[in-house]
Design a protein around this motif. Structure first.
Motif: not given
Length: 477
Positions: A177-179, A273-274, A466-467, A470, A473
């Motif tokens: 997972h990633s943006t 993405d999450a 990472q959260e 997100l 973004r």
């Protein structure tokens, strides 16, 4: 072109004219100019567009108007289906070519899409009623640029591909997972290419979430849901991309398929993405299965990785185009100012190559500043407000806005409140006292403590980092 094709083309030309008259030329050119009619099957019109954003926007805002236009010209059309074109082709199609049909009255269930070393054979050319999404031949392990933010994900992806080549299973399931734009799709494509290199008979299926939904909905409509399920359960390696877009009964079906494949020791790799825990459209059991596998984040690119990506793309451009040369200062400039994601880095190199080829002007920092101004300016022009932060954080963590501003000290409120304060300090020009006043009249020392606390947590917890990336973004888009 056959008679049916001509009839469909003429029909869609009339529908385009109706849409243009209904919405005006400006709106039509903005949203409908790239809409194409792929096929008509029974009472269903299959339409395609080149981007997911355009697909989502048209479905949300103009689907009813388009359907009205169809009904006015072809009363038998009662439903629409939208897909995104991949490499210029809408895939999969509802109806296979007649010459590839199975026996009359028998629903054919073909083999999964199998990667070849060169370019993927189009599903429609094989007559597949079911097939995987198109693979991008440029997305291989050789073309993937590694760095600290993505090295673990790359290592896991290579291990999965190696295990698949040897008919074994490594980590299962794997969830990356990633943006947007950090390489998830690249890794899934690379796994498919590498795992399919040694044995073309191996069943490898790469599906984007919207194509998974398309297959499932089509199977239900055509009363072939059992065949669809059996097709999926015969795969050796299933790769699902853009998991966050899976919705409704398709998400439920994915859960059943996941359980069956894992029980049968078949390899599953998913990208979203999450983290799995944030995929609200999946039921708790499916989220638990995904979380129980190997969850691998890809963090936002640091300066070193951005520079490496630009350097690789610049070298590739220099090999393709005579006279193209990227000085180190230009590479450093792009890596420093284009900080959104990898696709913008690729696009920056492409823009400069185009500018050089069209004008013969050498690639310099001055040319880069002029050519890439909108990429830099777009980040600077976005003004994030504290009210936006409260709204996004409240929605993301399912905490009422009033609780974020209250004196409640329960953990499920304190952490989101601290993150909101950190975002306010990071993304706005507000001072600590001003932020404190906006968060229920708190002292500036409370804000400072929250900011430092979140910074430390981000260092210790990659998932949280990472959260928060997100959330940034979401606020900056």
């Amino acid at each position: 072109m056959g008679k049916d094709d001509r009839d469909a083309s003429e029909l869609f030309a009339r529908i385009r004219a109706r849409l243009k008259a209904a919405v005006g030329e400006d709106v039509y050119n903005s949203w409908f100019a790239r809409l194409e009619l792929e096929e008509l099957v029974d009472d269903l019109a299959h339409l395609s567009v080149p981007t997911r954003f355009l697909c989502s926007w048209i479905q949300s805002n103009y689907a009813e108007k388009i359907l009205d236009a169809f009904k006015a010209e072809a009363s038998g059309i009662a439903r629409l289906h939208f897909t995104v074109r991949v490499n210029g082709q809408a895939r999969p199609r509802l109806a296979p070519p007649a010459e590839a049909s199975a026996e009359p009255g028998v629903e054919a269930v073909p083999a999964a899409a199998r990667p070849a070393r060169e370019t993927p054979a189009p599903a429609a050319a094989r007559g597949d009623a079911l097939s995987g999404s198109a693979l991008d031949p440029k997305m291989t392990f050789d073309s993937f640029v590694a760095g600290a933010p993505n090295e673990i994900a790359l290592g896991v992806a290579k291990q999965v591909a190696h295990a698949a080549l040897n008919n074994t299973v490594s980590f299962n399931p794997v969830y990356i997972h990633s943006t947007v734009g950090l390489g998830k799709s690249h890794l899934l494509n690379a796994i498919a290419w590498a795992a399919g290199a040694g044995d073309p008979a191996r069943n490898i299926v790469y599906l984007t979430a919207d194509h998974f939904m398309y297959h499932f909905i089509t199977a239900v409509q055509r009363q072939s849901a059992i065949a669809f399920k059996e097709w999926l359960r015969r795969v050796d390696l299933l790769l699902i991309d853009d998991m966050q877009f899976l919705q409704g009964k398709s998400a439920t079906e994915f859960g059943h398929t996941l359980g069956t494949l894992l029980t049968g020791a078949k390899q599953v790799v998913v990208a979203g993405d999450a983290p799995p825990r944030d995929l609200d459209m999946l039921d708790e059991r499916v989220r638990s299965r995904l979380s129980g596998g190997l969850v691998v984040p890809i963090n936002g690119f640091d300066l070193e990785l951005r520079r490496a990506i630009v350097t690789r793309r610049a070298e590739q451009a220099s090999a393709r185009f005579a006279g193209v040369h990227f000085p180190p200062a230009v590479i450093d400039y792009i890596a420093r100012v284009v900080v959104s994601h990898g696709r913008d880095l690729d696009g920056s190199v492409n823009r400069l190559v185009a500018a050089n080829q069209l004008t013969q002007e050498p690639i310099t920092v001055t040319l880069a500043e002029r050519t890439l101004a909108d990429l830099v300016r777009s980040r600077e022009a976005k003004r994030v407000r504290i009210e936006d932060i409260l709204r996004i954080v409240s929605r993301h963590y399912k905490v009422p806005r009033n609780d974020l501003l209250s004196s409640r000290r329960s953990r499920d409120v304190v952490r989101p409140r601290q993150i909101a304060m950190y975002l306010a300090k990071s993304l706005t020009a507000r001072s600590l006292p001003e932020i404190g006043r906006r968060f229920g009249g708190r002292d500036h020392t409370t804000v400072l403590h929250s900011v430092r606390k979140v910074e430390q947590l981000m260092k210790d917890d990659g998932d949280l980092a990472q959260e928060i990336e997100l959330l940034k973004r979401m606020l900056e888009e």
